[in-house]
Design an enzyme around this catalytic site. Sequence first.
Site, PDB file in Angstrom:
ATOM      1  N   LYS A 166      21.424-105.613-111.812  1.00 42.99           N
ATOM      2  CA  LYS A 166      20.109-105.394-111.182  1.00 42.99           C
ATOM      3  C   LYS A 166      19.095-104.858-112.202  1.00 42.99           C
ATOM      4  O   LYS A 166      17.932-105.285-112.230  1.00 42.99           O
ATOM      5  CB  LYS A 166      20.268-104.415-110.006  1.00 42.99           C
TER       6      LYS A 166
HETATM    7  P1  NDP Z   1      10.816 -96.766-100.303  1.00 41.73           P
HETATM    8  O1  NDP Z   1      10.142 -95.737-101.127  1.00 41.73           O
HETATM    9  O2  NDP Z   1      10.005 -97.680 -99.478  1.00 41.73           O
HETATM   10  O3  NDP Z   1      11.872 -96.066 -99.330  1.00 41.73           O
HETATM   11  C1  NDP Z   1      12.706 -95.056 -99.772  1.00 41.73           C
HETATM   12  C2  NDP Z   1      13.578 -94.584 -98.630  1.00 41.73           C
HETATM   13  O4  NDP Z   1      14.422 -93.551 -99.114  1.00 41.73           O
HETATM   14  C3  NDP Z   1      12.801 -93.974 -97.459  1.00 41.73           C
HETATM   15  O5  NDP Z   1      13.519 -94.232 -96.291  1.00 41.73           O
HETATM   16  C4  NDP Z   1      12.796 -92.486 -97.797  1.00 41.73           C
HETATM   17  O6  NDP Z   1      12.693 -91.676 -96.658  1.00 41.73           O
HETATM   18  C5  NDP Z   1      14.174 -92.346 -98.375  1.00 41.73           C
HETATM   19  N1  NDP Z   1      14.296 -91.231 -99.291  1.00 41.73           N
HETATM   20  C6  NDP Z   1      13.565 -90.991-100.404  1.00 41.73           C
HETATM   21  N2  NDP Z   1      14.020 -89.912-101.045  1.00 41.73           N
HETATM   22  C7  NDP Z   1      15.054 -89.440-100.295  1.00 41.73           C
HETATM   23  C8  NDP Z   1      15.928 -88.350-100.429  1.00 41.73           C
HETATM   24  N3  NDP Z   1      15.848 -87.510-101.480  1.00 41.73           N
HETATM   25  N4  NDP Z   1      16.885 -88.148 -99.486  1.00 41.73           N
HETATM   26  C9  NDP Z   1      16.983 -88.993 -98.428  1.00 41.73           C
HETATM   27  N5  NDP Z   1      16.174 -90.051 -98.242  1.00 41.73           N
HETATM   28  C10 NDP Z   1      15.222 -90.275 -99.179  1.00 41.73           C
HETATM   29  O7  NDP Z   1      11.750 -97.579-101.317  1.00 41.73           O
HETATM   30  P2  NDP Z   1      12.224 -99.108-101.234  1.00 41.73           P
HETATM   31  O8  NDP Z   1      12.805 -99.374 -99.907  1.00 41.73           O
HETATM   32  O9  NDP Z   1      11.151 -99.970-101.785  1.00 41.73           O
HETATM   33  O10 NDP Z   1      13.364 -99.079-102.342  1.00 41.73           O
HETATM   34  C11 NDP Z   1      14.657 -98.534-102.085  1.00 41.73           C
HETATM   35  C12 NDP Z   1      15.586 -98.990-103.213  1.00 41.73           C
HETATM   36  O11 NDP Z   1      15.641-100.404-103.223  1.00 41.73           O
HETATM   37  C13 NDP Z   1      15.080 -98.567-104.614  1.00 41.73           C
HETATM   38  O12 NDP Z   1      16.160 -98.237-105.430  1.00 41.73           O
HETATM   39  C14 NDP Z   1      14.364 -99.818-105.107  1.00 41.73           C
HETATM   40  O13 NDP Z   1      14.321 -99.856-106.530  1.00 41.73           O
HETATM   41  C15 NDP Z   1      15.218-100.907-104.494  1.00 41.73           C
HETATM   42  N6  NDP Z   1      14.564-102.201-104.270  1.00 41.73           N
HETATM   43  C16 NDP Z   1      13.287-102.296-103.748  1.00 41.73           C
HETATM   44  C17 NDP Z   1      12.717-103.525-103.526  1.00 41.73           C
HETATM   45  C18 NDP Z   1      11.346-103.685-102.948  1.00 41.73           C
HETATM   46  O14 NDP Z   1      10.801-104.818-102.989  1.00 41.73           O
HETATM   47  N7  NDP Z   1      10.732-102.644-102.379  1.00 41.73           N
HETATM   48  C19 NDP Z   1      13.434-104.779-103.862  1.00 41.73           C
HETATM   49  C20 NDP Z   1      14.796-104.575-104.333  1.00 41.73           C
HETATM   50  C21 NDP Z   1      15.304-103.324-104.545  1.00 41.73           C
HETATM   51  P3  NDP Z   1      11.267 -91.218 -96.038  1.00 41.73           P
HETATM   52  O15 NDP Z   1      10.912 -92.288 -95.062  1.00 41.73           O
HETATM   53  O16 NDP Z   1      11.534 -89.923 -95.438  1.00 41.73           O
HETATM   54  O17 NDP Z   1      10.297 -91.146 -97.214  1.00 41.73           O
END
Ligand code: NDP
Length: 290
Positions: A166
């Site tokens: 990845k």
């Molecule tokens: P977001 O920032 O949209 O979402 C992050 C999620 O993690 C939210 O639900 C957030 O909760 C939660 N979160 C953040 N910090 C913590 C913590 N310390 N403890 C518990 N929960 C936490 O990220 P994405 O969904 O975009 O990305 C998630 C993963 O997927 C990343 O590693 C990213 O690199 C990967 N990814 C993303 C893609 C994309 O197009 N967006 C594509 C492919 C991979 P809360 O709602 O409370 O903030």
Amino acid sequence: MTQIVSFIGLGAMGYRMAAHLPKHFSKVLVWNRTSNKAEEHATTYGTQAVTLQEAVQADIIFSCLPTSADVEHLIQPLTIKSGAIWVDCTSGVPESAKKLEVQLKEKNVAYLDAPVSGQTIGAENATLTFMVGGNIETFEKALPAMQALGKLIKHVGDSGAGFAVKAVNNMLMAVHLCAACEGASTLKSHGVNLQEAFECINASSGQSTVTSSVLPQRIFNRSFPNTFALPLLAKDTGIALDLVQNAKLSAPVIAASQSLIQAASNLVEPNSDFSTVAKMYEMLNKVTIE
Ligand code: NDP
């Protein structure tokens, strides 16, 4: 046997991924740090919003958090169901996957690093690509649950291999993004129409997902939709550069791209879309990429 499945982390990716699970499993638990998102998910998709401790009593536990550090921190105090499989869809750090696999095995919990690609549209359409590292028998057991969310699901090696693939994938995208912004700035400053130029490039050897989709759908039209945050891409390119350095390789393109992506991430508004890398080039070159 009926399997209980849970999903932890309902962000841009997780919210959409978890929405498919009730079509395949009768009991789907969801947890999110900001709990109202989980409650909204339950109402909309027929999942059940639960506490974190309840979510980790499922047979298959998906997580999709920003970083491996977040996953490690979350897992540390939990008592996870013995015999469960933890499928971590975070784009994480290979060394962390190896560590978590060992730590969880002591508690009779299996761990797979199973990051995904395909962006939010792939999550929405259940067409994600899964690149999975870890034990092959564990992979086979978790395969039906991953198939509910993705199209191409590949076991790529031992623990950490999924995260490595990845990171390299996203590094390649970052290289293309920087190069495409540089190419577009050059053409624009020579008075060439970018729409027409990239129609030609997209039918030629310079074509990539960046030129065919990111440039026209995010940059040329100035929409910069917030679906994948630039700091997350900077995190991924950092993981790729660490892999290069750990192997003591020479990879000047990767090193330069990591510096550029990090510089852009520092420059633009916090959590802007990854396509705002273009704005750094616009500031540097005083041309608008449109
Ligand atoms: P977001 O920032 O949209 O979402 C992050 C999620 O993690 C939210 O639900 C957030 O909760 C939660 N979160 C953040 N910090 C913590 C913590 N310390 N403890 C518990 N929960 C936490 O990220 P994405 O969904 O975009 O990305 C998630 C993963 O997927 C990343 O590693 C990213 O690199 C990967 N990814 C993303 C893609 C994309 O197009 N967006 C594509 C492919 C991979 P809360 O709602 O409370 O903030």
